[in-house]
Design a protein around this motif. Structure first.
Motif, PDB file in Angstrom:
ATOM      1  N   VAL A 201      55.611  55.120  55.133  1.00 53.65           N
ATOM      2  CA  VAL A 201      55.127  54.303  56.518  1.00 53.65           C
ATOM      3  C   VAL A 201      55.294  54.959  57.874  1.00 53.65           C
ATOM      4  O   VAL A 201      55.488  55.725  57.815  1.00 53.65           O
ATOM      5  N   VAL A 202      53.864  54.626  58.045  1.00 53.57           N
ATOM      6  CA  VAL A 202      53.544  55.438  60.143  1.00 53.57           C
ATOM      7  C   VAL A 202      53.021  54.474  60.273  1.00 53.57           C
ATOM      8  O   VAL A 202      52.670  53.196  60.129  1.00 53.57           O
ATOM      9  N   GLY A 203      52.399  54.386  61.432  1.00 50.55           N
ATOM     10  CA  GLY A 203      52.527  53.484  62.318  1.00 50.55           C
ATOM     11  C   GLY A 203      50.939  54.027  63.124  1.00 50.55           C
ATOM     12  O   GLY A 203      50.490  55.048  63.273  1.00 50.55           O
ATOM     13  N   LEU A 204      50.368  53.428  63.029  1.00 49.99           N
ATOM     14  CA  LEU A 204      48.894  52.854  63.817  1.00 49.99           C
ATOM     15  C   LEU A 204      49.469  52.390  64.994  1.00 49.99           C
ATOM     16  O   LEU A 204      49.803  51.418  65.843  1.00 49.99           O
ATOM     17  N   MET A 205      48.557  52.937  66.428  1.00 51.07           N
ATOM     18  CA  MET A 205      48.543  52.106  67.604  1.00 51.07           C
ATOM     19  C   MET A 205      47.495  51.832  67.485  1.00 51.07           C
ATOM     20  O   MET A 205      47.758  50.773  68.682  1.00 51.07           O
ATOM     21  N   ALA A 206      46.762  50.963  67.109  1.00 50.36           N
ATOM     22  CA  ALA A 206      45.784  50.356  67.184  1.00 50.36           C
ATOM     23  C   ALA A 206      45.322  50.172  65.621  1.00 50.36           C
ATOM     24  O   ALA A 206      44.682  50.813  64.400  1.00 50.36           O
ATOM     25  N   GLY A 207      44.078  49.006  65.328  1.00 55.73           N
ATOM     26  CA  GLY A 207      43.385  49.029  63.852  1.00 55.73           C
ATOM     27  C   GLY A 207      42.362  48.339  63.698  1.00 55.73           C
ATOM     28  O   GLY A 207      41.210  48.703  65.301  1.00 55.73           O
ATOM     29  N   HIS A 208      40.984  47.681  63.621  1.00 54.59           N
ATOM     30  CA  HIS A 208      40.364  47.588  63.921  1.00 54.59           C
ATOM     31  C   HIS A 208      39.818  46.057  63.104  1.00 54.59           C
ATOM     32  O   HIS A 208      38.791  45.009  63.846  1.00 54.59           O
ATOM     33  N   THR A 209      41.390  45.349  62.216  1.00 59.35           N
ATOM     34  CA  THR A 209      40.817  43.244  62.795  1.00 59.35           C
ATOM     35  C   THR A 209      41.366  42.610  64.145  1.00 59.35           C
ATOM     36  O   THR A 209      42.316  43.135  64.147  1.00 59.35           O
ATOM     37  N   VAL A 210      40.302  41.423  64.144  1.00 55.60           N
ATOM     38  CA  VAL A 210      41.420  40.871  65.037  1.00 55.60           C
ATOM     39  C   VAL A 210      42.128  40.098  64.301  1.00 55.60           C
ATOM     40  O   VAL A 210      41.378  38.866  63.871  1.00 55.60           O
ATOM     41  N   ARG A 211      43.210  39.718  64.440  1.00 55.19           N
ATOM     42  CA  ARG A 211      43.920  38.354  63.776  1.00 55.19           C
ATOM     43  C   ARG A 211      45.230  37.783  63.944  1.00 55.19           C
ATOM     44  O   ARG A 211      46.145  38.169  64.173  1.00 55.19           O
ATOM     45  N   PRO A 212      44.966  36.733  65.169  1.00 57.27           N
ATOM     46  CA  PRO A 212      46.098  36.708  66.976  1.00 57.27           C
ATOM     47  C   PRO A 212      46.579  35.936  65.950  1.00 57.27           C
ATOM     48  O   PRO A 212      46.572  35.272  64.675  1.00 57.27           O
ATOM     49  N   GLY A 213      48.206  36.367  66.475  1.00 60.83           N
ATOM     50  CA  GLY A 213      49.050  35.367  65.932  1.00 60.83           C
ATOM     51  C   GLY A 213      49.938  36.564  64.266  1.00 60.83           C
ATOM     52  O   GLY A 213      51.095  35.958  64.187  1.00 60.83           O
ATOM     53  N   VAL A 214      49.216  37.536  64.207  1.00 62.46           N
ATOM     54  CA  VAL A 214      49.409  38.339  62.656  1.00 62.46           C
ATOM     55  C   VAL A 214      50.930  38.837  63.597  1.00 62.46           C
ATOM     56  O   VAL A 214      50.328  39.735  64.557  1.00 62.46           O
ATOM     57  N   PRO A 215      52.310  39.015  62.628  1.00 63.03           N
ATOM     58  CA  PRO A 215      52.746  40.154  63.332  1.00 63.03           C
ATOM     59  C   PRO A 215      52.264  41.494  63.069  1.00 63.03           C
ATOM     60  O   PRO A 215      51.851  41.822  62.223  1.00 63.03           O
ATOM     61  N   THR A 216      52.612  42.896  64.410  1.00 57.08           N
ATOM     62  CA  THR A 216      52.526  43.781  64.277  1.00 57.08           C
ATOM     63  C   THR A 216      52.673  44.559  63.440  1.00 57.08           C
ATOM     64  O   THR A 216      52.185  45.884  62.544  1.00 57.08           O
ATOM     65  N   ASP A 217      53.770  44.072  62.363  1.00 55.34           N
ATOM     66  CA  ASP A 217      54.034  44.872  61.303  1.00 55.34           C
ATOM     67  C   ASP A 217      53.413  44.904  60.100  1.00 55.34           C
ATOM     68  O   ASP A 217      53.957  45.438  58.511  1.00 55.34           O
ATOM     69  N   VAL A 218      52.850  43.828  59.842  1.00 56.19           N
ATOM     70  CA  VAL A 218      51.327  43.162  58.833  1.00 56.19           C
ATOM     71  C   VAL A 218      50.298  44.162  59.153  1.00 56.19           C
ATOM     72  O   VAL A 218      49.533  44.444  60.248  1.00 56.19           O
ATOM     73  N   ALA A 219      49.518  44.878  57.552  1.00 60.63           N
ATOM     74  CA  ALA A 219      48.749  45.998  57.540  1.00 60.63           C
ATOM     75  C   ALA A 219      47.588  44.791  57.341  1.00 60.63           C
ATOM     76  O   ALA A 219      46.606  44.725  56.967  1.00 60.63           O
ATOM     77  N   ARG A 220      47.360  44.454  58.350  1.00 59.08           N
ATOM     78  CA  ARG A 220      46.175  43.329  58.546  1.00 59.08           C
ATOM     79  C   ARG A 220      45.013  44.203  58.253  1.00 59.08           C
ATOM     80  O   ARG A 220      43.997  43.628  57.358  1.00 59.08           O
ATOM     81  N   ASP A 221      44.903  45.462  58.641  1.00 59.65           N
ATOM     82  CA  ASP A 221      43.185  46.014  58.005  1.00 59.65           C
ATOM     83  C   ASP A 221      43.374  46.582  56.443  1.00 59.65           C
ATOM     84  O   ASP A 221      42.417  46.740  55.838  1.00 59.65           O
ATOM     85  N   GLY A 222      44.826  45.971  55.654  1.00 52.31           N
ATOM     86  CA  GLY A 222      44.373  46.040  54.230  1.00 52.31           C
ATOM     87  C   GLY A 222      44.776  45.119  53.669  1.00 52.31           C
ATOM     88  O   GLY A 222      45.029  44.162  52.429  1.00 52.31           O
TER      89      GLY A 222
END
Length: 341
Positions: A201-222
């Motif tokens: 596991v590695v942390g990303l300081m930001a991403g590409h996807t806008v999904r309000p309400g999704v916890p920060t520990d979820v890999a939204r971009d995948g």
């Protein structure tokens, strides 16, 4: 007005003679950049075939392939523009060289991280290679943006070609600058934890996807992605307006070439005024498309799942473009049919 001979595909376009001689030599650093990027695309395709490692559900080599293709196309486009007669060639040569060198460094790091099976953008890992690479990005991305911004300012004041082509390349440069600027919006998305290709596991300081309400520990971009582009199917994806802006210049220049090629067959397209009018409509429509996909992404809405407001805006934009094209056509037809004095 004197003209410069270009390949037959561009024979319908007219280019003014230079203030000192004709077309400049091809910009070698940009051509080297494009050649290296094309080579990276080939290497990445081979990598996708023989390397089964993945990041967020896509081959580790897909991102280098996409960046290589984008930079190859844009590098050739810039080299062609800088070859046209214009003032300030020394300055534009250096700006093109800054873009070429910075692009090689940035995309080279993307390829390196792919080979290592980890993320290039927003990666917070503390290993020395990643830390140095993030510093390259921190300095390189603004270099790409500023070089293109200054180029757009210099080119905007000059008559490089016939009016339709001039509209296409100048608007295209500003679209590219806008697309690059929109890329900074990705830095305002939430942090997330993701898995590298080896499962760590590695942390990303930001991403590409806008999904309000999704916890920060979820890999939204995948979570849910379109094939090839890997754009999100479960949220708004800021890579879409970024992509639309960057590649507008190719779309508009191809349109200018196509209109020039069709002019001998269709009488109403034979005047520069008509083709320039069509390019003007295309520019407004393309900027409208850029604003539309940006608005959609910021509202956390997938590209393929527009709501009623987005669909209505898209329909209005399509009607505007159709109305503009119809107006240009009718005016051109009336002008062609009017008896000469």
């Amino acid at each position: 007005m004197a003209t410069i001979a270009f390949p037959q595909a561009l024979s319908g376009l007219r280019f003014p003679a230079a203030h000192r001689g004709d077309a400049a030599p091809w910009h070698r650093p940009l051509l080297v950049n494009s050649a290296l990027m094309a080579g990276l695309v080939l290497v990445s395709i081979i990598g996708m075939l023989v390397d089964d490692r993945e990041l967020l559900g896509e081959s580790v080599w897909l991102k280098p392939a996409k960046f290589g293709l984008a930079f190859a196309l844009y590098g050739v486009t810039l080299a062609w523009i800088l070859r046209l007669p214009h003032r300030g060639r020394r300055a534009t040569w250096w700006l093109g060289t800054v873009f070429a060198a910075t692009g090689i460094a940035d995309v080279g790091f993307i390829a390196l991280q792919a080979a290592r099976g980890t993320f290039s953008h927003f990666n917070t890992a503390t290993d020395p290679v990643n830390q140095i690479g993030q510093q390259v990005f921190t300095s390189g991305v603004p270099g790409l943006f500023v070089a293109n911004l200054v180029l757009a300012v210099i080119i905007s004041w000059q008559k490089l070609a016939d009016r339709p082509t001039r509209i296409a390349l100048k608007a295209g440069l500003w679209l590219a600058v806008t697309g690059m600027a929109l890329g900074y919006l990705m830095g305002f998305t939430s942090p997330q934890l993701v898995r590298q290709s080896d499962g760590t596991v590695v942390g990303l300081m930001a991403g590409h996807t806008v999904r309000p309400g999704v916890p920060t520990d979820v890999a939204r971009d995948g979570v849910g992605a379109m094939p090839i582009t890997h754009w999100s199917t479960t949220g708004g994806d800021l890579r879409i307006p970024h992509f639309v802006g960057l590649h507008g210049i190719q779309v508009l220049l191809v349109l200018a070439v196509v209109l020039a090629a069709l002019a001998p067959r269709y009488r109403w397209l034979r005047t520069e005024h008509t083709r320039a009018g069509l390019l003007g409509v295309a520019v407004l429509g393309y900027f409208g498309l850029l604003l539309l996909v940006l608005w959609q992404a910021l509202r956390a809405q997938p590209l393929l799942a527009p709501d009623l407001a987005t669909a209505g805006a898209a329909a209005a934009l399509a009607l505007f473009v159709a109305g503009g094209v119809t107006t240009v056509y009718l005016r051109s037809r009336d002008s062609a049919e009017a008896p000469s004095a």
